[in-house]
Design an enzyme around this catalytic site. Structure first.
Site, PDB file in Angstrom:
ATOM      1  N   GLY A  10      -8.485  11.801 -26.916  1.00  0.00           N
ATOM      2  CA  GLY A  10      -9.934  11.759 -26.747  1.00  0.00           C
ATOM      3  C   GLY A  10     -10.665  11.878 -28.068  1.00  0.00           C
ATOM      4  N   ASN A  11     -10.038  12.533 -29.049  1.00  0.00           N
ATOM      5  CA  ASN A  11     -10.670  12.688 -30.352  1.00  0.00           C
ATOM      6  C   ASN A  11     -10.622  11.413 -31.193  1.00  0.00           C
ATOM      7  OD1 ASN A  11     -11.545  15.378 -30.117  1.00  0.00           O
ATOM      8  ND2 ASN A  11      -9.475  16.107 -30.449  1.00  0.00           N
ATOM      9  N   LYS A 128      -6.915  23.857 -19.838  1.00  0.00           N
ATOM     10  CA  LYS A 128      -7.213  22.574 -20.485  1.00  0.00           C
ATOM     11  C   LYS A 128      -8.570  22.621 -21.177  1.00  0.00           C
ATOM     12  CE  LYS A 128      -7.060  18.173 -21.457  1.00  0.00           C
ATOM     13  NZ  LYS A 128      -6.245  17.720 -22.600  1.00  0.00           N
ATOM     14  N   LYS A 213      -3.592  14.483 -20.506  1.00  0.00           N
ATOM     15  CA  LYS A 213      -3.322  13.034 -20.564  1.00  0.00           C
ATOM     16  C   LYS A 213      -1.923  12.731 -21.075  1.00  0.00           C
ATOM     17  CE  LYS A 213      -3.886  12.227 -25.188  1.00  0.00           C
ATOM     18  NZ  LYS A 213      -2.883  11.742 -26.123  1.00  0.00           N
ATOM     19  N   LYS A 275       2.026  17.709 -26.209  1.00  0.00           N
ATOM     20  CA  LYS A 275       2.596  16.438 -26.653  1.00  0.00           C
ATOM     21  C   LYS A 275       4.123  16.538 -26.726  1.00  0.00           C
ATOM     22  CE  LYS A 275      -1.498  15.141 -29.357  1.00  0.00           C
ATOM     23  NZ  LYS A 275      -2.363  15.684 -28.333  1.00  0.00           N
TER      24      LYS A 275
END
Length: 312
Positions: A10-11, A128, A213, A275
């Site tokens: 998103g960044n 989150k 995500k 991640k």
């Protein structure tokens, strides 16, 4: 042809201290989609996912400010709104980049619902991060006045946190598979997808949460039998002792080594840990590889010349 899932953060849409406007997101995506277009031209079968933490958080802030005029939407509806708006911008900018290169490809954004367990422990422990960063004093005030759960995020400040259940299934998986088979570039599971639960009769209902995500991307990559999961982030490699004098880049990790480093606490909860967890999950279930790298080095990473590669 190598099928890959590329997860954009998103960044990548809103960098720190940038105004979260549509114009800024589109400007940032122009450079992002140039790298993705390179992959298309090199023959990769591309499926794109993206984050929405900053964007859905900003939307929640907007709705909170306007709550006396318009009632706020539940988080799952905001997930859908950001998935649609970001997916629209990605498909448009990628299409335009490919047209400039005289390359014609069908591109489709699929509004994706992700099944979660209504009894997932994530609902009891919000984790989150969404929305902007706050200083300590502002964070405490927001907890007191709005009832938000606010936590420190990887040394960068404080952010609101919301429930983040584990993704279990993708409702739209069959049409996604069909589109991939037809050669369409698919944007799916944006922002981790829209979290829904399924009852005994098969009916579904949205729940208030934001799915990570990277975890949703790993699930999607498994279900479409991708050859690789590529998770893009702000650094070229995952590191141990990140930010310290003795930091060291990790060029290749086995699943076993990755789990040992996680247990040793080397990866920050708000950034690299999900991640690494998602990469390990995909590799352990499929035997395929996962790559963590920066957008700028994605092509080199796929050639084995950069990035952190997680293998069985």
């Amino acid at each position: 042809m190598k099928r890959i899932v590329v997860a954009i953060g998103g960044n990548a849409l809103n960098k720190p201290n940038e105004k979260p406007t549509a114009e800024v997101m589109e400007k940032n995506l122009l450079s992002t989609t140039a790298y993705l277009a390179d992959l298309v031209e090199e023959g990769y079968e591309l499926v794109i996912t993206h984050g929405n933490g900053p964007q859905v958080g900003n939307l929640l802030v907007q709705q909170d400010i306007a709550k006396d005029v318009f009632p706020p939407f539940p988080i799952d509806v905001n997930d859908a709104m950001t998935q649609g708006s970001i997916g629209y911008l990605i498909t448009q900018t990628l299409n335009n980049e490919l047209v400039k290169r005289n390359t014609r490809k069908n591109i489709a954004c699929v509004l994706t619902q992700i099944v979660v367990d209504k009894n997932d422990k994530g609902f009891e422990n919000p984790s989150k991060p969404v929305g902007p960063f706050y200083d300590s004093e502002t964070a405490k005030e927001l907890e007191r006045t709005k009832g938000w759960t606010v936590k420190e995020d990887a040394g960068r400040g404080y952010r609101r946190v919301v429930p983040s259940p584990m993704p279990l299934d993708v409702l739209e998986i069959e049409p996604i598979r069909e589109m991939i088979k037809d050669g369409t570039i698919v944007v799916a599971a944006g922002g981790g997808g829209i979290p829904v639960v399924r009852d005994e009769s098969g009916q579904i209902k949205g729940v208030e949460a934001v799915i990570d995500k990277d975890r949703a991307s790993a699930l999607l990559a498994k279900l479409i039998e991708a050859d690789a999961l590529v998770i893009l982030t702000g650094v070229d490699y995952a590191y141990i002792n990140f930010g310290k004098d003795n930091q060291r880049e990790l060029k290749e990790l086995t699943v076993k080594e990755g789990r040992e480093l996680m247990e040793a606490g080397h990866f920050a909860k708000g950034s690299m840990l999900p991640k690494i967890e998602s990469a390990i999950e995909f590799v352990s279930l499929t035997g395929k590889e996962a790559i963590i790298t920066s957008l700028e080095n994605v092509d080199l990473a796929l050639k084995g010349e950069s990035g952190t590669r997680i293998v069985a």
